[in-house]
Design an enzyme around this catalytic site. Structure first.
Site, PDB file in Angstrom:
ATOM      1  N   GLY A 149       0.771  -1.235   0.000  1.00  0.00           N
ATOM      2  CA  GLY A 149       0.000   0.000   0.000  1.00  0.00           C
ATOM      3  C   GLY A 149       0.804   1.287   0.000  1.00  0.00           C
ATOM      4  N   SER A 150       0.172   2.327   0.555  1.00  0.00           N
ATOM      5  CA  SER A 150       0.787   3.664   0.500  1.00  0.00           C
ATOM      6  C   SER A 150       0.532   4.406   1.808  1.00  0.00           C
ATOM      7  N   GLY A 187      -6.833  18.027  -3.903  1.00  0.00           N
ATOM      8  CA  GLY A 187      -7.120  16.810  -4.667  1.00  0.00           C
ATOM      9  C   GLY A 187      -8.302  16.081  -4.045  1.00  0.00           C
ATOM     10  N   VAL A 188      -8.377  14.762  -4.267  1.00  0.00           N
ATOM     11  CA  VAL A 188      -9.565  14.032  -3.811  1.00  0.00           C
ATOM     12  C   VAL A 188      -9.692  14.047  -2.283  1.00  0.00           C
ATOM     13  N   ILE A 189      -8.609  13.696  -1.590  1.00  0.00           N
ATOM     14  CA  ILE A 189      -8.710  13.611  -0.130  1.00  0.00           C
ATOM     15  C   ILE A 189      -9.001  14.993   0.465  1.00  0.00           C
ATOM     16  N   CYS A 191     -10.450  17.586  -0.903  1.00  0.00           N
ATOM     17  CA  CYS A 191     -11.817  18.059  -1.192  1.00  0.00           C
ATOM     18  C   CYS A 191     -12.860  17.237  -0.443  1.00  0.00           C
ATOM     19  N   ASP A 316      -1.803   0.062  -4.283  1.00  0.00           N
ATOM     20  CA  ASP A 316      -1.187   1.395  -4.195  1.00  0.00           C
ATOM     21  C   ASP A 316       0.333   1.345  -4.342  1.00  0.00           C
ATOM     22  N   HIS A 450     -38.259   3.471 -14.046  1.00  0.00           N
ATOM     23  CA  HIS A 450     -38.725   4.850 -13.929  1.00  0.00           C
ATOM     24  C   HIS A 450     -39.359   5.067 -12.558  1.00  0.00           C
TER      25      HIS A 450
HETATM   26  C1  LIG Z   1      -8.617   9.139   3.193  1.00  0.00           C
HETATM   27  C2  LIG Z   1      -8.709   8.140   2.062  1.00  0.00           C
HETATM   28  C3  LIG Z   1      -9.912   7.898   1.440  1.00  0.00           C
HETATM   29  C4  LIG Z   1     -10.004   6.977   0.410  1.00  0.00           C
HETATM   30  N1  LIG Z   1     -11.203   6.791  -0.195  1.00  0.00           N
HETATM   31  C5  LIG Z   1     -11.321   5.881  -1.195  1.00  0.00           C
HETATM   32  C6  LIG Z   1     -12.575   5.622  -1.804  1.00  0.00           C
HETATM   33  O1  LIG Z   1     -13.590   6.224  -1.465  1.00  0.00           O
HETATM   34  N2  LIG Z   1     -12.627   4.709  -2.786  1.00  0.00           N
HETATM   35  C7  LIG Z   1     -11.520   4.031  -3.202  1.00  0.00           C
HETATM   36  O2  LIG Z   1     -11.627   3.207  -4.105  1.00  0.00           O
HETATM   37  N3  LIG Z   1     -10.313   4.273  -2.646  1.00  0.00           N
HETATM   38  C8  LIG Z   1     -10.192   5.164  -1.656  1.00  0.00           C
HETATM   39  N4  LIG Z   1      -8.976   5.396  -1.077  1.00  0.00           N
HETATM   40  C9  LIG Z   1      -7.808   4.669  -1.576  1.00  0.00           C
HETATM   41  C10 LIG Z   1      -7.758   3.254  -1.014  1.00  0.00           C
HETATM   42  O3  LIG Z   1      -7.883   3.271   0.393  1.00  0.00           O
HETATM   43  C11 LIG Z   1      -6.447   2.596  -1.425  1.00  0.00           C
HETATM   44  O4  LIG Z   1      -6.291   2.704  -2.820  1.00  0.00           O
HETATM   45  C12 LIG Z   1      -6.438   1.127  -1.032  1.00  0.00           C
HETATM   46  O5  LIG Z   1      -6.594   0.964   0.349  1.00  0.00           O
HETATM   47  C13 LIG Z   1      -5.118   0.477  -1.484  1.00  0.00           C
HETATM   48  O6  LIG Z   1      -5.121  -0.859  -1.145  1.00  0.00           O
HETATM   49  P1  LIG Z   1      -3.752  -1.651  -0.951  1.00  0.00           P
HETATM   50  O7  LIG Z   1      -4.135  -3.030  -0.533  1.00  0.00           O
HETATM   51  O8  LIG Z   1      -2.894  -1.492  -2.117  1.00  0.00           O
HETATM   52  O9  LIG Z   1      -3.003  -0.918   0.236  1.00  0.00           O
HETATM   53  P2  LIG Z   1      -3.400  -0.582   1.734  1.00  0.00           P
HETATM   54  O10 LIG Z   1      -4.862  -0.477   1.889  1.00  0.00           O
HETATM   55  O11 LIG Z   1      -2.559   0.576   2.099  1.00  0.00           O
HETATM   56  O12 LIG Z   1      -2.944  -1.872   2.543  1.00  0.00           O
HETATM   57  C14 LIG Z   1      -1.603  -2.243   2.641  1.00  0.00           C
HETATM   58  C15 LIG Z   1      -1.442  -3.080   3.877  1.00  0.00           C
HETATM   59  O13 LIG Z   1      -0.096  -3.586   3.906  1.00  0.00           O
HETATM   60  C16 LIG Z   1       0.365  -3.575   5.256  1.00  0.00           C
HETATM   61  N5  LIG Z   1       1.833  -3.581   5.223  1.00  0.00           N
HETATM   62  C17 LIG Z   1       2.654  -2.597   4.769  1.00  0.00           C
HETATM   63  N6  LIG Z   1       3.954  -3.001   4.859  1.00  0.00           N
HETATM   64  C18 LIG Z   1       3.928  -4.241   5.373  1.00  0.00           C
HETATM   65  C19 LIG Z   1       4.969  -5.185   5.701  1.00  0.00           C
HETATM   66  N7  LIG Z   1       6.248  -4.920   5.485  1.00  0.00           N
HETATM   67  N8  LIG Z   1       4.586  -6.378   6.244  1.00  0.00           N
HETATM   68  C20 LIG Z   1       3.284  -6.672   6.460  1.00  0.00           C
HETATM   69  N9  LIG Z   1       2.281  -5.820   6.150  1.00  0.00           N
HETATM   70  C21 LIG Z   1       2.595  -4.635   5.613  1.00  0.00           C
HETATM   71  C22 LIG Z   1      -0.231  -2.300   5.828  1.00  0.00           C
HETATM   72  O14 LIG Z   1      -0.294  -2.347   7.239  1.00  0.00           O
HETATM   73  C23 LIG Z   1      -1.627  -2.297   5.173  1.00  0.00           C
HETATM   74  O15 LIG Z   1      -2.594  -2.935   5.981  1.00  0.00           O
HETATM   75  C24 LIG Z   1      -8.853   6.289  -0.022  1.00  0.00           C
HETATM   76  C25 LIG Z   1      -7.633   6.509   0.619  1.00  0.00           C
HETATM   77  C26 LIG Z   1      -7.554   7.421   1.655  1.00  0.00           C
HETATM   78  C27 LIG Z   1      -6.237   7.636   2.344  1.00  0.00           C
HETATM   79  N1  LIG Z   2     -13.286   8.681  -3.501  1.00  0.00           N
HETATM   80  C1  LIG Z   2     -12.171   8.094  -3.871  1.00  0.00           C
HETATM   81  O1  LIG Z   2     -12.143   7.245  -4.741  1.00  0.00           O
HETATM   82  C2  LIG Z   2     -10.902   8.477  -3.183  1.00  0.00           C
HETATM   83  C3  LIG Z   2     -10.942   9.241  -2.045  1.00  0.00           C
HETATM   84  C4  LIG Z   2      -9.743   9.601  -1.439  1.00  0.00           C
HETATM   85  C5  LIG Z   2      -8.553   9.166  -1.966  1.00  0.00           C
HETATM   86  N2  LIG Z   2      -8.555   8.405  -3.077  1.00  0.00           N
HETATM   87  C6  LIG Z   2      -7.280   7.967  -3.677  1.00  0.00           C
HETATM   88  O2  LIG Z   2      -6.196   8.443  -2.917  1.00  0.00           O
HETATM   89  C7  LIG Z   2      -5.271   9.103  -3.777  1.00  0.00           C
HETATM   90  C8  LIG Z   2      -4.524  10.164  -3.027  1.00  0.00           C
HETATM   91  O3  LIG Z   2      -5.369  11.273  -2.747  1.00  0.00           O
HETATM   92  P1  LIG Z   2      -4.764  12.714  -2.505  1.00  0.00           P
HETATM   93  O4  LIG Z   2      -5.892  13.675  -2.401  1.00  0.00           O
HETATM   94  O5  LIG Z   2      -3.759  12.661  -1.429  1.00  0.00           O
HETATM   95  O6  LIG Z   2      -3.943  12.946  -3.826  1.00  0.00           O
HETATM   96  P2  LIG Z   2      -4.320  13.755  -5.173  1.00  0.00           P
HETATM   97  O7  LIG Z   2      -3.228  13.477  -6.117  1.00  0.00           O
HETATM   98  O8  LIG Z   2      -5.729  13.532  -5.558  1.00  0.00           O
HETATM   99  O9  LIG Z   2      -4.256  15.282  -4.709  1.00  0.00           O
HETATM  100  C9  LIG Z   2      -3.131  15.895  -4.196  1.00  0.00           C
HETATM  101  C10 LIG Z   2      -3.305  17.379  -4.392  1.00  0.00           C
HETATM  102  O10 LIG Z   2      -2.286  18.042  -3.673  1.00  0.00           O
HETATM  103  C11 LIG Z   2      -1.814  19.121  -4.458  1.00  0.00           C
HETATM  104  N3  LIG Z   2      -0.453  19.428  -3.999  1.00  0.00           N
HETATM  105  C12 LIG Z   2       0.677  18.720  -4.184  1.00  0.00           C
HETATM  106  N4  LIG Z   2       1.715  19.352  -3.601  1.00  0.00           N
HETATM  107  C13 LIG Z   2       1.221  20.464  -3.017  1.00  0.00           C
HETATM  108  C14 LIG Z   2       1.783  21.533  -2.266  1.00  0.00           C
HETATM  109  N5  LIG Z   2       3.079  21.571  -2.010  1.00  0.00           N
HETATM  110  N6  LIG Z   2       0.960  22.527  -1.841  1.00  0.00           N
HETATM  111  C15 LIG Z   2      -0.362  22.492  -2.110  1.00  0.00           C
HETATM  112  N7  LIG Z   2      -0.951  21.523  -2.836  1.00  0.00           N
HETATM  113  C16 LIG Z   2      -0.176  20.521  -3.268  1.00  0.00           C
HETATM  114  C17 LIG Z   2      -1.880  18.604  -5.883  1.00  0.00           C
HETATM  115  O11 LIG Z   2      -1.928  19.665  -6.807  1.00  0.00           O
HETATM  116  C18 LIG Z   2      -3.198  17.813  -5.848  1.00  0.00           C
HETATM  117  O12 LIG Z   2      -4.292  18.631  -6.174  1.00  0.00           O
HETATM  118  C19 LIG Z   2      -6.119   9.626  -4.910  1.00  0.00           C
HETATM  119  O13 LIG Z   2      -5.371   9.748  -6.087  1.00  0.00           O
HETATM  120  C20 LIG Z   2      -7.189   8.581  -5.057  1.00  0.00           C
HETATM  121  O14 LIG Z   2      -6.774   7.608  -5.974  1.00  0.00           O
HETATM  122  C21 LIG Z   2      -9.703   8.063  -3.700  1.00  0.00           C
END
Ligand SMILES: Cc1cc2nc3c(=O)[nH]c(=O)nc-3n(C[C@H](O)[C@H](O)[C@H](O)COP(=O)(O)OP(=O)(O)OC[C@H]3O[C@@H](n4cnc5c(N)ncnc54)[C@H](O)[C@@H]3O)c2cc1C
Ligand SMILES: NC(=O)c1ccc[n+]([C@@H]2O[C@H](COP(=O)([O-])OP(=O)(O)OC[C@H]3O[C@@H](n4cnc5c(N)ncnc54)[C@H](O)[C@@H]3O)[C@@H](O)[C@H]2O)c1
Length: 494
Positions: A149-150, A187-189, A191, A316, A450
């Protein structure tokens, strides 16, 4: 030494999906997680933030309706809402755990193992797992899937302490609604949280936008609706601004902005939320004996396979599209590639998303910005929510549907954006048709229930075919049908 057909590192959406698919192939599978099951798909991410959004939207709606009758809005209690969010997180985590432990306890005890600990690759086939007590174990794996992940990206000049200046990881660490909060990153988070906090009506939200509009990757017409609602809801959008200083002073946040016209301004707020993108988790994941190539964004992969042939990377970590559905898709695909023979390559063209804003924005495929960048000539129709009986019945006609197709006889579906109430319900049919490489005809012929928002999509398809009920030439301002060619729009005439 324990031996596994496959070791999957990380039990977020990508890793969990991979593990569940691996047992379908009857492979001896080990899933390792260092923190909590479900990863960012559940806690500190998708599910938790969406629970905040749902409650905020309800509070906002109830307040709006009550104010019509001169009644006081409900007093949203932060800790009560936080408890509800944590309950939602725990419900989902419990379900994911129960699903796995029940399989292990009944018939899959020799196939599936779940271990809590931090994994590290010693070699391409050996994984070291360190549990919370520091106890180490080395296991052998024929294949490995990395799904770690990230995490939030940090900026060198912002002193994030996760108390006063926080990232999205620490929303649940707050103990009350801040009276004011600045969000860095539009960005998305950024907003989504601006929508959530302003929706509760207890926080003055400031949003720092580097450019001249929020959500820089979205089309202007989409962004205009969202910006208007945010501002009507009291959000102060600092456009064309650069953050030159942010520091904690006397327990509050002081920040200074420099605008593109050269002027500067200083603000003081209670909290700051930094949401400037995410970075992949690969540090300390493998030793020098493992040759995994990185690119600028994360782990490089070819259809999930890394440069180390038996190691795959999904979700991620590969930093292409960071979404739960994409993580799951990649996790499942990697396993199918390793143990099966997938009928086709991974495709991202029909990935659908929802942005949880006010109103929600659903998208699939290309928007106009992307089509123009790719040099594609396209036809585009828009239909205002005022044309949709369901939206009229809801007494909420703010929003529109926009459908893009190729500018040829086949009119292949390129993408769609829906901005408005129930936008997410309208997207799936188009996603399916895009994956099937179909044109608008199929969409126009399907009988929709509808009254439903999806009828608006059908009307868009019919507009393209010249068979719509409402005609764009008579209801200008509500409907439009145009072709974008050589950098300019031309009306499509009936
Ligand atoms: C605030 C926010 C809102 C979001 N909203 C949405 C949304 O509405 N819709 C959507 O589709 N996406 C959304 N996302 C994005 C979504 O959460 C991620 O894209 C998704 O969780 C990625 O899945 P992943 O399995 O790749 O990683 P993660 O969900 O990050 O999971 C990775 C896992 O790996 C574990 N891990 C890391 N390193 C190790 C290691 N060395 N050993 C063992 N375990 C480890 C971590 O603890 C974690 O549990 C959002 C993200 C954020 C931050
Ligand atoms: N509803 C959903 O599906 C959902 C919700 C939340 C997150 N996510 C996922 O998580 C990812 C990460 O979200 P995020 O909002 O962190 O990333 P993002 O890439 O959507 O937005 C980051 C924003 O930060 C701005 N930025 C970068 N550097 C800056 C600086 N120095 N000063 C001011 N602004 C700056 C960028 O211009 C951009 O608009 C998204 O790309 C999306 O894939 C998805």
């Amino acid at each position: 030494m324990e031996k596994y057909d496959i070791v999957i590192i990380g039990a977020g959406p990508a890793g969990y999906a991979a593990a569940m698919r691996a047992i379908d192939f009857k492979k001896k599978t080990l899933l390792v997680e260092k923190e909590s099951i479900g990863g960012g798909g559940v806690a500190k991410g998708a599910l938790s933030s969406k629970t905040w959004w749902e409650i905020s939207r309800d509070v906002h709606l109830v307040s709006r309706h009550l104010s019509r009758f001169n009644l006081e809005p409900p007093d949203a209690d932060f800790n009560e809402i936080k408890r509800e969010v944590l309950k939602a997180v725990s419900e989902r985590q419990t379900m994911l755990l129960d699903n796995m432990t029940s399989l292990i306890d009944t018939h899959l005890s020799d196939l599936l193992t779940y271990r809590e600990g931090t994994a590290h690759l010693l070699t391409p086939h050996q994984v070291q797992i360190t549990d919370t007590d520091g106890k180490e174990q080395i296991v052998e794996a024929e294949y490995i899937i990395l799904a770690t992940g990230s995490r939030p990206r940090k900026l060198p000049n912002i002193p994030i302490d996760e108390k006063i200046i926080i990232t999205s990881d620490s929303i649940e660490k707050l103990d009350d609604f801040p009276e004011s909060m600045v969000i860095v990153g539009a960005g998305v988070i950024g907003c989504e949280f601006a929508t959530i906090f302003s929706g509760f009506g207890k926080t003055k939200v400031h949003l720092i936008d580097k450019g001249d509009h929020i959500l820089p990757f979205e089309d202007e017409d989409v962004v205009n609706v969202i910006e208007r609602n945010m501002e009507n809801n009291g959000v102060h959008i600092h456009r064309n601004s650069q953050l030159v200083r942010m520091e904690v002073m006397h327990g509050r946040v002081e920040y200074e902005l420099e605008y593109t016209d050269g002027s500067n301004e200083v603000f003081n707020v209670e909290k700051a939320l930094v949401a400037v993108g995410r970075v992949p988790n690969y540090e300390n994941l493998w030793s020098d004996n493992v040759n995994i190539t990185l690119n600028q964004r994360g782990v490089e992969d070819n259809q999930t396979q890394t440069s180390e042939g038996n190691i795959y990377a999904v979700g991620d970590l590969t930093a292409d599209i960071a979404l739960v559905n994409v993580g799951e898709l990649e996790g499942r695909y990697a396993v199918e590639r390793i143990f099966g023979d997938p009928a086709r390559n991974l495709m991202y063209e029909n990935i659908s998303t929802i942005m949880f804003l006010n109103p929600e924005v659903a998208g699939v495929g290309l928007n106009e910005q992307q089509a123009i960048k790719k040099g594609i000539s396209y036809k585009v129709v828009t239909l205002d929510y005022r044309c949709i009986p369901r939206a009229i019945a809801k007494r909420n006609t703010q929003g529109f549907i926009k459908l893009l197709v190729t500018n040829d006889d086949k009119m292949r579906l390129l993408g769609m954006r829906v901005v408005g109430n129930q936008a997410s319900s309208a997207i799936q049919a188009v996603a399916l048709l895009i994956s099937m490489d179909k044109g608008v005809e199929e969409l126009a012929e399907c009988v929709h229930p509808h009254p439903s928002i999806t009828e608006g999509i059908q009307e868009c398809a019919r507009m393209l075919m010249g068979t719509s009920l409402l005609k764009p030439e008579s209801l200008k301002g509500h409907l439009s049908a145009r072709v974008h060619i050589n950098g300019a729009y031309e009306d499509i005439l009936a």
